[in-house]
Write an enzyme that holds these catalytic residues in place. Structure first.
Site, short mmCIF file in Angstrom:
data_model
loop_
_atom_site.label_atom_id
_atom_site.label_comp_id
_atom_site.label_asym_id
_atom_site.label_seq_id
_atom_site.Cartn_x
_atom_site.Cartn_y
_atom_site.Cartn_z
N ASP A 21 -82.28 32.61 47.27
CA ASP A 21 -81.17 31.71 47.92
C ASP A 21 -79.30 31.87 47.54
O ASP A 21 -79.42 32.17 46.27
CB ASP A 21 -81.11 30.92 48.24
CG ASP A 21 -80.46 29.43 49.57
OD1 ASP A 21 -79.83 29.98 50.14
OD2 ASP A 21 -80.16 28.45 48.50
N SER A 22 -78.00 31.24 48.62
CA SER A 22 -77.23 31.04 47.14
C SER A 22 -77.42 30.30 46.42
O SER A 22 -76.22 30.39 45.72
CB SER A 22 -76.29 30.77 48.81
OG SER A 22 -76.78 29.69 48.64
N CYS B 88 -82.47 32.05 53.25
CA CYS B 88 -81.21 31.39 53.14
C CYS B 88 -80.54 32.53 54.16
O CYS B 88 -80.94 33.10 54.71
CB CYS B 88 -80.19 32.05 52.41
SG CYS B 88 -78.69 31.98 51.82
N GLU C 283 -76.47 17.95 48.71
CA GLU C 283 -76.22 17.87 47.90
C GLU C 283 -75.56 16.97 46.95
O GLU C 283 -76.39 16.35 46.19
CB GLU C 283 -75.28 19.71 47.66
CG GLU C 283 -76.05 20.90 48.15
CD GLU C 283 -75.01 21.67 47.71
OE1 GLU C 283 -74.07 21.68 46.33
OE2 GLU C 283 -75.65 22.91 47.64
N CYS D 66 -80.24 25.96 58.47
CA CYS D 66 -79.62 25.74 57.14
C CYS D 66 -80.51 25.71 56.68
O CYS D 66 -80.74 24.23 56.65
CB CYS D 66 -78.52 24.83 57.53
SG CYS D 66 -76.80 25.10 55.28
N HIS E 142 -80.15 23.65 54.05
CA HIS E 142 -80.01 22.26 53.14
C HIS E 142 -80.32 21.04 54.14
O HIS E 142 -80.72 19.49 54.27
CB HIS E 142 -78.26 21.71 53.55
CG HIS E 142 -78.11 22.69 51.80
ND1 HIS E 142 -78.44 24.15 51.52
CD2 HIS E 142 -77.71 22.19 50.84
CE1 HIS E 142 -77.83 24.33 50.94
NE2 HIS E 142 -77.51 23.21 49.88
N1 DGL Z 1 -78.72 28.24 51.91
C1 DGL Z 1 -77.13 28.48 53.18
C2 DGL Z 1 -77.55 28.67 54.40
O1 DGL Z 1 -79.53 28.03 54.92
C3 DGL Z 1 -76.16 27.48 53.05
C4 DGL Z 1 -75.29 26.75 51.31
C5 DGL Z 1 -74.30 28.23 52.18
O2 DGL Z 1 -73.54 28.08 52.66
O3 DGL Z 1 -74.86 28.95 51.15
O4 DGL Z 1 -76.81 29.31 55.20
#
Ligand code: DGL
Length: 287
Positions: free
Chosen positions: A12-13, A75, A157, A191, A193
């Site tokens: 993931d990012s 992600c 977060e 997403c 989060h």
């Molecule tokens: N992990 C990213 C997503 O699910 C969210 C956070 C980001 O913008 O990197 O799209």
């Protein structure tokens, strides 16, 4: 070591993909998991498609070179822009690549009697429209609404997942869905989060089914590994290890909010020298 004993690579990012890792841990307790959070380059959600593809190839390539039996793109933004590129790059190695969008779409279609489905995600995920295309491909009469909710990432977060601030932001983003002429019966949390904000989202949209693509993705991974004969058969419980590209301390503090425990053992890897353009060749050459 046989291939089925290799870990599943998850990336993931940043911290968000830990929601997917947690779902994998529950669904596949015997599997070892190797997680990579690209914290040096987070967020992906506001970046251009080419940049997200380059980043995804770099982290995916790093995991492939370490040795993984499957790659989970945990992600939504990276799945939106880079899934096909990663699939092409990993195909010569026989590494299956599983993103979060197809499983989330399949689950939403099962949940929605009316076909009125809303998707919320980052700006990149909504702009890319991959959820909408997949939903309409499977159900052409569906009514799809896609909505970016970027502040939800910061709220998750920060740990502000309940209380007046979270409620206000959820109301501001989502009340138009409730008040629309054709309100959705199903909402995809598109997403990583957003599952942390499920309670406040449900308050704004009473009666709407929330689809968390993390659990749907874990089911899809289990199915794919079983089909490919790659499930790990061992009595030892699976272990998770964590890699980040920057700021390990923040990853562990914020990661605890996502995982319930501190993500550990964890270490920093420097991917700045790793090529992110000629990756398919490097992968194929085992470089
Ligand atoms: N992990 C990213 C997503 O699910 C969210 C956070 C980001 O913008 O990197 O799209």
């Amino acid at each position: 070591m046989s291939r089925s004993d290799l870990p599943i690579g998850v990336f993931d990012s940043g911290v968000g993909g830990l929601t997917v890792l947690e779902a994998l841990r529950r669904r596949l307790p015997a599997e070892d998991l190797l997680y990579l959070g690209d914290t040096a380059r987070v967020p992906y959600g506001t970046r251009s498609p080419d940049t997200v593809r380059r980043y995804a190839l770099r982290v995916g390539g790093h995991l492939a070179r370490r040795g993984v039996k499957a790659l989970v793109v945990a992600c939504n933004t990276a799945t939106t822009w880079a899934l096909e590129t990663l699939e092409e790059a990993a195909a010569p190695l026989g590494i299956p690549v599983i993103g979060v969008i197809r499983p989330g779409v399949a689950r939403a279609l099962e949940c929605s009697p009316s076909g009125r489905i809303a998707v919320i995600g980052t700006e990149g995920t909504v702009r890319g429209g991959a959820y909408g295309r997949a939903l309409l491909g499977a159900r052409p009469d569906a009514t799809i609404t896609q909505l970016p909710c970027p502040l939800f990432v910061s709220l998750a977060e920060e740990g502000w997942t309940e209380g007046p601030v979270a409620s206000l932001v959820a109301e501001r983003y989502l009340s138009p869905l409730r008040l629309s002429e054709n309100p959705p019966d199903t909402l995809i949390l598109g997403c990583t989060h957003y599952p942390l904000l499920a309670d406040v989202i449900a308050e704004v949209l009473p009666g709407v089914r929330l689809v968390d693509s993390a659990t749907a993705t874990a089911d899809a991974v289990a199915e794919r590994l079983a089909d490919d004969g790659l499930l790990r058969r061992s009595t030892r419980p699976g272990r998770a290890r964590f890699l980040v590209t920057d700021n390990l301390e923040r990853f562990q503090i914020v990661g605890e909010r996502f995982l319930g425990v501190i993500p550990s053992p964890a270490e920093v890897v420097d991917l700045s020298d790793e090529d992110d353009r000629a990756l398919p060749h490097r992968l194929a050459a085992g470089a």
